[in-house]
Design an enzyme around this catalytic site. Sequence first.
Site, PDB file in Angstrom:
ATOM      1  CG  ASP A  13      -9.891   2.825  -4.614  1.00  0.00           C
ATOM      2  OD1 ASP A  13     -10.470   3.665  -3.894  1.00  0.00           O
ATOM      3  OD2 ASP A  13     -10.482   1.979  -5.310  1.00  0.00           O
ATOM      4  CG  ASP A  53     -11.733   3.721  -7.730  1.00  0.00           C
ATOM      5  OD1 ASP A  53     -10.691   3.573  -8.393  1.00  0.00           O
ATOM      6  OD2 ASP A  53     -12.407   2.762  -7.327  1.00  0.00           O
ATOM      7  CG  ASP A  54      -6.960   4.128  -8.421  1.00  0.00           C
ATOM      8  OD1 ASP A  54      -6.375   3.540  -7.509  1.00  0.00           O
ATOM      9  OD2 ASP A  54      -7.814   3.604  -9.151  1.00  0.00           O
ATOM     10  CE1 TYR A  91     -19.514  -0.098  -1.204  1.00  0.00           C
ATOM     11  CE2 TYR A  91     -17.789  -0.658  -2.773  1.00  0.00           C
ATOM     12  CZ  TYR A  91     -18.770  -1.040  -1.874  1.00  0.00           C
ATOM     13  OH  TYR A  91     -18.991  -2.361  -1.633  1.00  0.00           O
ATOM     14  CD  GLN A  95     -10.604  -0.283  -2.933  1.00  0.00           C
ATOM     15  OE1 GLN A  95     -11.811  -0.479  -2.876  1.00  0.00           O
ATOM     16  NE2 GLN A  95      -9.874  -0.645  -3.972  1.00  0.00           N
ATOM     17  CG  ASP A 132      -9.736   3.090 -11.938  1.00  0.00           C
ATOM     18  OD1 ASP A 132      -9.229   2.360 -11.053  1.00  0.00           O
ATOM     19  OD2 ASP A 132     -10.915   3.491 -11.882  1.00  0.00           O
ATOM     20  CE  LYS A 133     -13.373   0.539 -11.402  1.00  0.00           C
ATOM     21  NZ  LYS A 133     -12.684   1.515 -10.511  1.00  0.00           N
ATOM     22  CE1 TYR A 229     -10.116  -7.984  -7.065  1.00  0.00           C
ATOM     23  CE2 TYR A 229     -11.830  -7.146  -5.613  1.00  0.00           C
ATOM     24  CZ  TYR A 229     -11.123  -7.067  -6.782  1.00  0.00           C
ATOM     25  OH  TYR A 229     -11.391  -6.073  -7.684  1.00  0.00           O
ATOM     26  CE  LYS A 232      -7.671  -7.296 -11.815  1.00  0.00           C
ATOM     27  NZ  LYS A 232      -6.653  -8.328 -11.738  1.00  0.00           N
ATOM     28  CG  ASP A 233      -2.619  -4.563  -8.125  1.00  0.00           C
ATOM     29  OD1 ASP A 233      -2.401  -4.615  -6.920  1.00  0.00           O
ATOM     30  OD2 ASP A 233      -2.959  -5.546  -8.803  1.00  0.00           O
ATOM     31  CE1 TYR A 348     -16.510 -10.187  -5.971  1.00  0.00           C
ATOM     32  CE2 TYR A 348     -14.937  -8.400  -5.732  1.00  0.00           C
ATOM     33  CZ  TYR A 348     -16.196  -8.908  -5.545  1.00  0.00           C
ATOM     34  OH  TYR A 348     -17.132  -8.130  -4.944  1.00  0.00           O
TER      35      TYR A 348
HETATM   36  C1  F6R Z   1     -12.915  -3.358  -9.891  1.00  0.00           C
HETATM   37  C2  F6R Z   1     -13.751  -2.825  -8.811  1.00  0.00           C
HETATM   38  C3  F6R Z   1     -15.219  -2.978  -8.924  1.00  0.00           C
HETATM   39  C4  F6R Z   1     -15.765  -3.839  -7.782  1.00  0.00           C
HETATM   40  C5  F6R Z   1     -17.286  -4.025  -7.916  1.00  0.00           C
HETATM   41  C6  F6R Z   1     -17.885  -4.792  -6.742  1.00  0.00           C
HETATM   42  O1  F6R Z   1     -11.562  -3.186  -9.578  1.00  0.00           O
HETATM   43  O2  F6R Z   1     -13.262  -2.282  -7.854  1.00  0.00           O
HETATM   44  O3  F6R Z   1     -15.598  -3.479 -10.171  1.00  0.00           O
HETATM   45  O4  F6R Z   1     -15.135  -5.074  -7.751  1.00  0.00           O
HETATM   46  O5  F6R Z   1     -17.927  -2.778  -7.975  1.00  0.00           O
HETATM   47  O6  F6R Z   1     -17.546  -4.150  -5.568  1.00  0.00           O
HETATM   48  P1  F6R Z   1     -18.043  -4.603  -4.132  1.00  0.00           P
HETATM   49  O7  F6R Z   1     -17.771  -6.050  -4.006  1.00  0.00           O
HETATM   50  O8  F6R Z   1     -17.250  -3.766  -3.196  1.00  0.00           O
HETATM   51  O9  F6R Z   1     -19.518  -4.295  -4.090  1.00  0.00           O
HETATM   52 MG    MG Z   2     -12.190   1.260  -5.852  1.00  0.00          MG
HETATM   53 MG    MG Z   3      -9.324   2.098  -8.917  1.00  0.00          MG
END
Ligand code: F6R
Ligand code: MG
Ligand code: MG
Length: 384
Positions: A13, A53-54, A91, A95, A132-133, A229, A232-233, A348
């Site tokens: 990602d 997003d991967d 975004y 990461q 994803d997710k 955190y 996710k992987d 998280y």
């Molecule tokens: C799940 C994921 C998203 C973020 C969520 C909050 O793997 O990446 O659900 O955890 O959008 O993101 P932040 O904390 O970056 O605003």
């Molecule tokens: Mg992401």
């Molecule tokens: Mg992802």
Amino acid sequence: MATKITISDIKADIGGFVGHSSMHPDIMELANDELKKAKGNKIVDFFVARVGDDLHLIMTHNKGVDSPQIHGLAWEILEKCSQLAEQLKLYGAGQDLLVEAFSGNVRGMGPGVAEMEITERRSEPIVVFMADKTSPGCWNYPLYKIFADPFNSPGLVIDPKMSKGFIFRVYAPRENRYIDLQTPEESYILLGFLGAPNDYIVDHVRPKDTDEPCAVASTSKLALIAGRYVGKDDPVLIVRCQSGLPAVGEVTEPFANPWIVPGWMRGSHFGPIMPVPMRLANPVRFDGPPRVVALGFQLADGMLGTPSDLFDDPAFDDARDQATRIANILRRHGPFEPHRLPLEEMEYTTMPGLMEKLAGRWHESEKQQLTPEQLKEATGLEMD
Ligand code: F6R
Ligand code: MG
Ligand code: MG
């Protein structure tokens, strides 16, 4: 001796568009341009794919698994894509690239990796699953169904090559050790481990009569690497099919049931995994529900060609509808388990901070939980 070919999927990602839901087209284009330059020298062929997003760099080459050249190439491209993601202010740009400098192998540095070195058969159908997710243990369920459950894969009963069974390598990420278990003899023992996908993850599956795997999965857990955190992987799985191995239809069949996986919003919720074609792999609702894409390749002398987007099939519409219905039911639980992961599995959480802040506000309770001795004294009853 037949030449061997390696298929590698190195993924990360490197920044989401918009939020964590999808991928900016310019990133895919840049990855394509970069891999094009390497085609014909470092690599034989490639396909750039995505799920949510991967970004997935799917490559074939002659350098074997864990090749510093191939990992170096992927790292370089992921870094360039991260830089572009930063320019576009995507975004979470970069990461998954947890370290500054590449040191020979992307394992342990953030990106996910699945790769297998194989002797290409007369015809070599391969499926690359990208999720994803969710986290790597999500493949435990389909891998068991594909390679060990005759109700899913009739080939286990009626194809003499498959009925010999398979060897599952199960990896324990927290202890960094593995065990090999054989099916069908040890299938109940195997299920004991695979049913706990947060602690035990299938690393690969291989037939009993060869060392060449028929399925390999990415097993890295970013949180264990980074110690905090970091998302996710979002794992990858590569499976060889047909001719003594499960058919493409047996390999994709478990995905007709949207089983429940950990991940989804903030990596902290259980949700159904929804099989989708690549164009629908945009987890928007509550940052999900988790998605899985299956790309089928018909390898030809190492060339990947254009894949078939296997879940682009109306026969998976019902799984998608079911996933939405399950998502509705789980969402109604809001912040309650079993929608929200148990505390120890949440990647998280504000809990440690909360506990510290509230430390002085807890009071000893007068309501006592009786010990077995106190219970006996008070009632004469004895606990078993
Ligand atoms: C799940 C994921 C998203 C973020 C969520 C909050 O793997 O990446 O659900 O955890 O959008 O993101 P932040 O904390 O970056 O605003
Ligand atoms: Mg992401
Ligand atoms: Mg992802």
